[in-house]
Design a protein around this motif. Sequence first.
Motif, PDB file in Angstrom:
ATOM      1  N   MET A 171      10.073   1.015   8.274  1.00 40.77           N
ATOM      2  CA  MET A 171      11.184   1.448   7.436  1.00 40.77           C
ATOM      3  C   MET A 171      10.816   1.336   5.961  1.00 40.77           C
ATOM      4  N   THR A 172      10.148   0.246   5.594  1.00 38.02           N
ATOM      5  CA  THR A 172       9.733   0.062   4.208  1.00 38.02           C
ATOM      6  C   THR A 172       8.780   1.167   3.764  1.00 38.02           C
ATOM      7  N   LYS A 173       7.862   1.548   4.656  1.00 36.39           N
ATOM      8  CA  LYS A 173       6.941   2.630   4.318  1.00 36.39           C
ATOM      9  C   LYS A 173       7.693   3.927   4.090  1.00 36.39           C
ATOM     10  N   ASP A 174       8.735   4.192   4.915  1.00 36.52           N
ATOM     11  CA  ASP A 174       9.511   5.419   4.758  1.00 36.52           C
ATOM     12  C   ASP A 174      10.210   5.471   3.403  1.00 36.52           C
ATOM     13  N   VAL A 175      10.609   4.295   2.888  1.00 39.26           N
ATOM     14  CA  VAL A 175      11.311   4.252   1.606  1.00 39.26           C
ATOM     15  C   VAL A 175      10.351   4.303   0.428  1.00 39.26           C
ATOM     16  N   THR A 176       9.294   3.476   0.482  1.00 35.03           N
ATOM     17  CA  THR A 176       8.428   3.315  -0.681  1.00 35.03           C
ATOM     18  C   THR A 176       7.168   4.173  -0.634  1.00 35.03           C
ATOM     19  N   GLY A 177       6.823   4.651   0.577  1.00 32.51           N
ATOM     20  CA  GLY A 177       5.567   5.387   0.732  1.00 32.51           C
ATOM     21  C   GLY A 177       4.365   4.481   0.853  1.00 32.51           C
ATOM     22  N   GLU A 178       4.590   3.164   0.816  1.00 34.68           N
ATOM     23  CA  GLU A 178       3.499   2.184   0.881  1.00 34.68           C
ATOM     24  C   GLU A 178       3.416   1.597   2.275  1.00 34.68           C
ATOM     25  N   ASP A 179       2.234   1.635   2.870  1.00 35.52           N
ATOM     26  CA  ASP A 179       2.070   1.054   4.202  1.00 35.52           C
ATOM     27  C   ASP A 179       1.859  -0.437   4.046  1.00 35.52           C
ATOM     28  N   ALA A 180       2.978  -1.131   3.840  1.00 32.09           N
ATOM     29  CA  ALA A 180       2.915  -2.560   3.550  1.00 32.09           C
ATOM     30  C   ALA A 180       2.320  -3.348   4.702  1.00 32.09           C
ATOM     31  N   ASN A 181       2.533  -2.885   5.920  1.00 27.13           N
ATOM     32  CA  ASN A 181       1.994  -3.604   7.070  1.00 27.13           C
ATOM     33  C   ASN A 181       0.476  -3.653   6.993  1.00 27.13           C
ATOM     34  N   ASP A 182      -0.149  -2.530   6.663  1.00 24.35           N
ATOM     35  CA  ASP A 182      -1.599  -2.501   6.542  1.00 24.35           C
ATOM     36  C   ASP A 182      -2.069  -3.293   5.325  1.00 24.35           C
ATOM     37  N   LEU A 183      -1.400  -3.079   4.184  1.00 23.85           N
ATOM     38  CA  LEU A 183      -1.882  -3.630   2.926  1.00 23.85           C
ATOM     39  C   LEU A 183      -1.671  -5.133   2.825  1.00 23.85           C
ATOM     40  N   GLY A 184      -0.613  -5.655   3.451  1.00 21.57           N
ATOM     41  CA  GLY A 184      -0.296  -7.052   3.251  1.00 21.57           C
ATOM     42  C   GLY A 184      -0.414  -7.942   4.460  1.00 21.57           C
ATOM     43  N   TYR A 185       0.248  -7.583   5.518  1.00 23.44           N
ATOM     44  CA  TYR A 185       0.374  -8.524   6.621  1.00 23.44           C
ATOM     45  C   TYR A 185      -0.942  -8.739   7.352  1.00 23.44           C
TER      46      TYR A 185
END
Length: 342
Positions: A126-140
Amino acid sequence: MGCDILQEILDSCLSLEKKAAAIFRAFAAHAVRDDARSFWEAVAAETNHHSALYERLNTPISEGGAAPLVIYKPAETREELEMIGRNIDEQFELYQAAPTPEAACLLGFRLQLYLLHPAFASLCRMTKDVTGEDANDLGYGRYLRRFIDGIGICGMATAESELLGEALFRLWNEARQLAVQSHTDALTGVLTRAGFFQAVSPLAYAAQRNGNNAAIMLIDIDYFKLLGENYGHQTGDRVLQVVADTITSHLRRSDVVGRYDGDEFIVYLSPVEPASLKSVAENLRVQVEEATARIVPVTISIGVAQGTFGPDVDHSLEELVRKADECQMQAKYTGKNKVVMK
């Protein structure tokens, strides 16, 4: 499915993450070695990945402004998260009775496993859909790797913990991929039909609660069957990808796009201004024609229906889809390459 249950799932995930961070701080307080204390303090400080991400969204699901949260079997997911919370409390009580480094290591792995519940991956999506950032890949992923490597650096590694670390990282990868595959069309990257309606349902309830107008667009590629026969299936697939990309890129992030059928797409928009809705659809029609001209000249027919949601939200949504389908059929049978709106 109302949006309340999804907000409860979101709250449960963030609560579990905060609970895990507090336990990691307790591990640090009990640690005898300086390097172990520093390690657990660092883990506690970094166990805020999901909380930090969702604070950036600024538009809670209940306000209808966020991108769709797609959760498979939400009622069961909520129960699972509640059970995880109880399990964490029980396991922490057992640890406090005998706070050894080995017990901390084992419970630490257990906590990381709990934080890999599919609901967390869906929230990252959902966060990626909003921000365009694949936070799961970049952070977790980096966070997990630092945790796994840190166990070894602090001298707590055993053959079993190394195996647990490998399994943990593999599970994270699988959860991340499943969060995408379960509701995303592999060819076009938009939601599947099932994923679309799961995503739209809570947004429709939010629109009803806030009194917002909503709209459904049904978009059909004209003469798509002939296109495949004349140019081949690979060209047809490429056209579908370009059409999906064009639709998505010319709408708001809060709008929802899905693949409704083979050559048909569906869009949910809310809030919308009825007076400007047809121009939005016309712009999509023009943009698709221009984008596909580089491959094969393609046009689309669009049916649009708009309105507000009554007390029976699900029925109102079905009616919007039905009316949009009628408009699309009218567009196709009266010359194609046009927008018809009710």
